[in-house]
Design a protein around this motif. Structure first.
Motif, mmCIF file in Angstrom:
data_model
loop_
_atom_site.group_PDB
_atom_site.id
_atom_site.type_symbol
_atom_site.label_atom_id
_atom_site.label_comp_id
_atom_site.label_asym_id
_atom_site.label_seq_id
_atom_site.Cartn_x
_atom_site.Cartn_y
_atom_site.Cartn_z
ATOM 1 N N ASN A 1 0.811 -1.217 0.000
ATOM 2 C CA ASN A 1 0.000 0.000 0.000
ATOM 3 C C ASN A 1 0.847 1.270 0.000
ATOM 4 N N ILE A 2 2.181 1.156 0.102
ATOM 5 C CA ILE A 2 3.062 2.326 0.072
ATOM 6 C C ILE A 2 4.095 2.078 -1.019
ATOM 7 N N GLN A 3 3.974 2.792 -2.117
ATOM 8 C CA GLN A 3 4.852 2.560 -3.251
ATOM 9 C C GLN A 3 6.257 3.098 -2.972
ATOM 10 N N GLY A 4 7.255 2.339 -3.362
ATOM 11 C CA GLY A 4 8.636 2.762 -3.210
ATOM 12 C C GLY A 4 9.214 2.539 -1.824
ATOM 13 N N GLU A 5 8.467 1.956 -0.937
ATOM 14 C CA GLU A 5 8.944 1.700 0.424
ATOM 15 C C GLU A 5 8.994 0.197 0.657
ATOM 16 N N TYR A 6 9.953 -0.243 1.441
ATOM 17 C CA TYR A 6 10.049 -1.651 1.761
ATOM 18 C C TYR A 6 10.506 -1.820 3.203
ATOM 19 N N MET A 7 10.322 -3.018 3.720
ATOM 20 C CA MET A 7 10.725 -3.307 5.084
ATOM 21 C C MET A 7 11.352 -4.699 5.103
ATOM 22 N N VAL A 8 12.368 -4.851 5.930
ATOM 23 C CA VAL A 8 12.966 -6.165 6.162
ATOM 24 C C VAL A 8 12.919 -6.436 7.657
ATOM 25 N N VAL A 9 12.876 -7.708 8.006
ATOM 26 C CA VAL A 9 12.809 -8.092 9.412
ATOM 27 C C VAL A 9 13.573 -9.404 9.587
ATOM 28 N N ARG A 10 14.113 -9.583 10.759
ATOM 29 C CA ARG A 10 14.760 -10.851 11.088
ATOM 30 C C ARG A 10 13.680 -11.785 11.643
ATOM 31 N N PRO A 11 13.476 -12.949 11.041
ATOM 32 C CA PRO A 11 12.422 -13.852 11.527
ATOM 33 C C PRO A 11 12.566 -14.199 13.008
ATOM 34 N N ALA A 12 13.790 -14.311 13.513
ATOM 35 C CA ALA A 12 13.987 -14.643 14.922
ATOM 36 C C ALA A 12 13.497 -13.529 15.846
ATOM 37 N N ALA A 13 13.343 -12.315 15.315
ATOM 38 C CA ALA A 13 12.903 -11.178 16.128
ATOM 39 C C ALA A 13 11.383 -11.095 16.252
ATOM 40 N N ILE A 14 10.644 -11.864 15.459
ATOM 41 C CA ILE A 14 9.179 -11.833 15.526
ATOM 42 C C ILE A 14 8.729 -12.712 16.684
ATOM 43 N N VAL A 15 8.109 -12.090 17.687
ATOM 44 C CA VAL A 15 7.664 -12.850 18.858
ATOM 45 C C VAL A 15 6.160 -13.109 18.837
ATOM 46 N N ALA A 16 5.418 -12.307 18.068
ATOM 47 C CA ALA A 16 3.970 -12.520 17.976
ATOM 48 C C ALA A 16 3.456 -11.858 16.704
ATOM 49 N N ILE A 17 2.339 -12.378 16.211
ATOM 50 C CA ILE A 17 1.676 -11.813 15.038
ATOM 51 C C ILE A 17 0.188 -11.751 15.338
ATOM 52 N N ARG A 18 -0.401 -10.582 15.086
ATOM 53 C CA ARG A 18 -1.855 -10.441 15.244
ATOM 54 C C ARG A 18 -2.458 -10.150 13.875
ATOM 55 N N VAL A 19 -3.492 -10.876 13.515
ATOM 56 C CA VAL A 19 -4.173 -10.701 12.239
ATOM 57 C C VAL A 19 -5.511 -10.018 12.509
ATOM 58 N N GLU A 20 -5.696 -8.849 11.893
ATOM 59 C CA GLU A 20 -6.920 -8.071 12.120
ATOM 60 C C GLU A 20 -7.656 -7.863 10.800
ATOM 61 N N PRO A 21 -8.869 -8.389 10.667
ATOM 62 C CA PRO A 21 -9.638 -8.130 9.450
ATOM 63 C C PRO A 21 -10.116 -6.679 9.436
ATOM 64 N N ILE A 22 -10.025 -6.037 8.265
ATOM 65 C CA ILE A 22 -10.439 -4.637 8.110
ATOM 66 C C ILE A 22 -11.650 -4.598 7.180
ATOM 67 N N PHE A 23 -12.701 -3.949 7.650
ATOM 68 C CA PHE A 23 -13.930 -3.778 6.872
ATOM 69 C C PHE A 23 -14.088 -2.295 6.589
ATOM 70 N N PHE A 24 -13.970 -1.887 5.326
ATOM 71 C CA PHE A 24 -14.075 -0.466 4.984
ATOM 72 C C PHE A 24 -15.486 0.074 5.159
ATOM 73 N N GLY A 25 -16.484 -0.774 4.981
ATOM 74 C CA GLY A 25 -17.863 -0.324 5.085
ATOM 75 C C GLY A 25 -18.382 -0.215 6.502
ATOM 76 N N SER A 26 -17.624 -0.681 7.465
ATOM 77 C CA SER A 26 -18.111 -0.676 8.845
ATOM 78 C C SER A 26 -17.856 0.677 9.493
ATOM 79 N N VAL A 27 -18.607 0.964 10.521
ATOM 80 C CA VAL A 27 -18.465 2.206 11.272
ATOM 81 C C VAL A 27 -17.676 1.891 12.527
ATOM 82 N N GLU A 28 -16.597 2.661 12.754
ATOM 83 C CA GLU A 28 -15.829 2.436 13.978
ATOM 84 C C GLU A 28 -16.563 3.015 15.162
ATOM 85 N N ARG A 29 -16.555 2.269 16.249
ATOM 86 C CA ARG A 29 -17.220 2.723 17.462
ATOM 87 C C ARG A 29 -16.173 3.141 18.464
ATOM 88 N N LEU A 30 -16.384 4.261 19.079
ATOM 89 C CA LEU A 30 -15.441 4.772 20.080
ATOM 90 C C LEU A 30 -15.831 4.380 21.459
#
Length: 83
Positions: free
Chosen positions: A54-83
């Motif tokens: 989603n960001i053209q011309g930008e990249y990221m690298v990471v060391r796999p051993a440094a990843i301690v957790a991953i959270r997967v969050e589904p995004i719905f564009f049509g939904s209304v965020e509640r505060l």
């Protein structure tokens, strides 16, 4: 009928306390990247590329051993965020 997410926000929690967010259009893209890049090198100190589509011309690298957790969050564009 369940609503299909428009994209997925993947939150990478790193061993140094940093958090990074990367977005994938579908869960299959994330699973493919994770299984091909991260899982085989889970204890490696070598960098692997994290796709940032989603960001053209930008990249990221990471060391796999440094990843301690991953959270997967589904995004719905049509939904209304509640505060």
């Amino acid at each position: 009928m369940p609503q299909k997410p428009d994209e997925y926000a993947i939150h990478l929690f790193l061993s140094n306390g940093h958090r990074e967010e990367v977005r994938f259009l579908n869960i299959q893209e994330f699973q493919q990247w994770y299984s091909k890049e991260v899982v085989p090198k889970y204890d490696s100190q070598e960098f692997v590329t994290v796709p940032i589509k989603n960001i053209q011309g930008e990249y990221m690298v990471v060391r796999p051993a440094a990843i301690v957790a991953i959270r997967v969050e589904p995004i719905f564009f049509g939904s209304v965020e509640r505060l």
